[in-house]
Design an enzyme around this catalytic site. Sequence first.
Site, PDB file in Angstrom:
ATOM      1  N   LYS A   2      -5.151   2.574  -2.438  1.00  0.00           N
ATOM      2  CA  LYS A   2      -4.554   2.250  -1.356  1.00  0.00           C
ATOM      3  C   LYS A   2      -4.983   2.105  -0.064  1.00  0.00           C
ATOM      4  CE  LYS A   2      -0.894   1.957  -2.744  1.00  0.00           C
ATOM      5  NZ  LYS A   2      -0.386   0.491  -4.173  1.00  0.00           N
TER       6      LYS A   2
ATOM      7  N   SER B 119       0.940  -1.214   0.214  1.00  0.00           N
ATOM      8  CA  SER B 119      -0.207   0.211   0.078  1.00  0.00           C
ATOM      9  C   SER B 119       1.108   0.887   0.276  1.00  0.00           C
ATOM     10  CB  SER B 119      -1.035  -0.145   1.269  1.00  0.00           C
ATOM     11  OG  SER B 119      -1.764   1.367   1.113  1.00  0.00           O
TER      12      SER B 119
END
Length: 273
Positions: free
Chosen positions: A177, A159
């Site tokens: 994300k 992420s």
Amino acid sequence: MASQSHSAVVFNSSQVFKENIFDGKVLFCTGGGSGICRAMTDAVMRHGANATIVGRNVERLTLAAKELSDATGRMCIPAQADVRQPKQLQDAVKKTIEAFGKIDFVICGAAGNFLAPISGLSENAFRTVIEIDTLGTYHTIKATLPYVRASRGSYIHVSATLHYRATPYQVHVSAAKAAIDATSAVLAIEEGPHGVRSNVIAPGPIGGTEGMNRLSAKGTSTREYEASIPLGRMGSVKDCANAAVFLFSDAASFITAQILVVDGGSEHVRPLT
Ligand code: HXC
């Protein structure tokens, strides 16, 4: 803030973890042809795993797979797939099962990014990043989960930290994300009873990566970046790789639904006003 570079403190995981901890394990890594995900694959293979790396660019993937095999003495195969296409991912999984018979570890790392303000971002541009990052993660989970369940294995999702606060020109990636972080946590709690773990690695400023090249504020030097990072240096792809080795290892066997931020402390810096 720290004023001096400490690049000497970037370790290889084999200096800390035994070399054979992943003997017999199989890694499936999207985005493994380059950057952070390639370094993660390299490290996991150096501890004994075989791997499949997945990406769109078949030339880059084929070269990377050969280099990873040569460097680690383990087997790495390339599987061309666009993570936006579930059928292509299913074929990549099939190729992995034919080659290795199982999947223990999955890295969901394929991503796309560029700097663009909301006012200049087309619907297709927003959708493209959501489709690569978020839907790509979903498709990867769907294609691999039966095998990861069978091996009581583990997921790592790559992420970022930019969505913890509002980062300009990054609405598409921030949305993508944040959804990945949530997806990982839900996967962790649903699949925990099956022995499957799911965690996130959130890289901060990692030097020499495509992401950093694309996102660096124009005119900001490496020295200026380093001065803003509490540990006094840019991150290395090896720092992310070491985090992946830890999270896949049995040392992390009670760790799931977590986000491991690899940023030298950057996220916590708040200047005095
Ligand atoms: C505005 C842009 C743009 C830009 C593309 N688009 N680049 N809009 N500014 N700089 C728009 C296009 O005009 C188009 O919209 C839409 O996005 C899709 O573009 P395509 O080029 O057709 O898409 P595609 O070929 O699939 O490429 C996807 C991509 C590309 C994301 C745009 O950059 C890519 O393939 N990137 C992969 C490599 C990468 O980004 N690596 C960095 C990952 S780092 P229209 O409306 O014109 O049709 C990372 C980390 C994040 O993700 C966190 C870091 C801290």
